[in-house]
Scaffold this motif. Structure first.
Motif, short mmCIF file in Angstrom:
data_model
loop_
_atom_site.label_atom_id
_atom_site.label_comp_id
_atom_site.label_asym_id
_atom_site.label_seq_id
_atom_site.Cartn_x
_atom_site.Cartn_y
_atom_site.Cartn_z
N MET A 194 8.85 -14.65 54.84
CA MET A 194 9.81 -13.29 54.35
C MET A 194 9.87 -13.41 52.81
N ASN A 195 10.00 -14.39 52.13
CA ASN A 195 10.45 -14.52 50.69
C ASN A 195 9.06 -13.99 49.73
N ARG A 211 2.88 -24.98 58.52
CA ARG A 211 1.54 -24.14 58.97
C ARG A 211 1.24 -24.62 60.41
N GLU A 212 1.22 -25.95 60.57
CA GLU A 212 0.75 -26.31 62.03
C GLU A 212 1.52 -25.56 63.26
N HIS A 214 11.69 -21.66 62.07
CA HIS A 214 12.71 -20.86 61.32
C HIS A 214 12.37 -21.12 59.72
N ARG A 215 12.09 -22.23 59.41
CA ARG A 215 11.82 -22.42 58.01
C ARG A 215 10.49 -21.66 57.55
N ALA A 216 9.50 -21.70 58.37
CA ALA A 216 8.18 -21.16 58.09
C ALA A 216 8.44 -19.67 58.05
N ARG A 217 9.07 -19.10 58.83
CA ARG A 217 9.35 -17.69 58.87
C ARG A 217 10.14 -17.40 57.46
N ALA A 232 -3.04 -15.48 54.52
CA ALA A 232 -3.03 -16.35 53.13
C ALA A 232 -1.77 -16.89 52.98
N ARG A 233 -0.57 -16.03 53.50
CA ARG A 233 0.66 -16.96 53.07
C ARG A 233 0.79 -17.97 54.02
N ILE A 234 0.43 -17.95 55.27
CA ILE A 234 0.47 -18.97 56.31
C ILE A 234 -0.32 -20.11 55.82
#
Length: 175
Positions: A174-175, A135-136, A167-170, A125-127
């Motif tokens: 994590m937040n 997301r892609e 990196h930005r997606a991870r 859901a977060r993805i």
């Protein structure tokens, strides 16, 4: 002296010669090894038998063969040893960690499966909530496990840009 008076008297103790006693040592050690499955403990317990005889705590009355008598003492020493060790490994001790005594199962327990499924649902859901460009990248590279080159070609981005987006997606996940 009557027969009953004679039977009531203790039998005289016979001294056991050291050499005669030691001649049974190998038999006693083998006997103890079969019972204890530990050669060092077997040696120790046979030593305890000899010590008991020499110190006078066990006295040979001659009512049985010497080997039988020594074996009987050995059996008692083995029982004493096992009893003393049982107290060290009790499963019934209060405050004992139940997890330490549980049999490990390689498969997750039902509650663990439910927890994992819920965590996966929340992660997916977060993805889905990520911006489209992030997301892609996550879907192609992480979820579909496509090679870096294929993802870069499909999205028309450089490798450096791919790694920045991952990196930005991870970081957002994590937040």
């Amino acid at each position: 002296m009557t027969a009953t008076a004679f039977a009531a008297q203790p039998a005289p103790f016979l001294p056991v010669a050291w050499t005669e006693m030691v001649s049974h040592r190998s038999y006693l050690v083998r006997f103890a090894q079969r019972k204890l499955h530990d050669p060092m403990l077997a040696e120790d317990v046979v030593h305890d038998v000899f010590e008991a005889v020499i110190s006078g705590r066990a006295a040979f009355a001659g009512r049985a063969a010497l080997r039988s008598w020594l074996t009987a003492i050995l059996k008692h020493k083995i029982v004493d040893l096992v009893r003393s060790r049982v107290g060290l490994e009790s499963l019934d001790e209060e405050g004992a960690d139940e997890a330490a005594h549980a049999v490990a199962c390689p498969q997750p327990q039902p509650d663990e499966v439910a927890t994992q499924r819920e965590a996966l649902r929340q992660t997916l859901a977060r993805i889905e909530a990520l911006p489209a460009n992030l997301r892609e990248v996550v879907e192609l590279r992480v979820l579909q496990d496509q090679p870096t080159e294929a993802v870069c070609e499909a999205l028309s981005i450089s490798e450096d840009n791919l790694f920045v987006r991952l990196h930005r997606a991870r970081k957002q996940l994590m937040n």
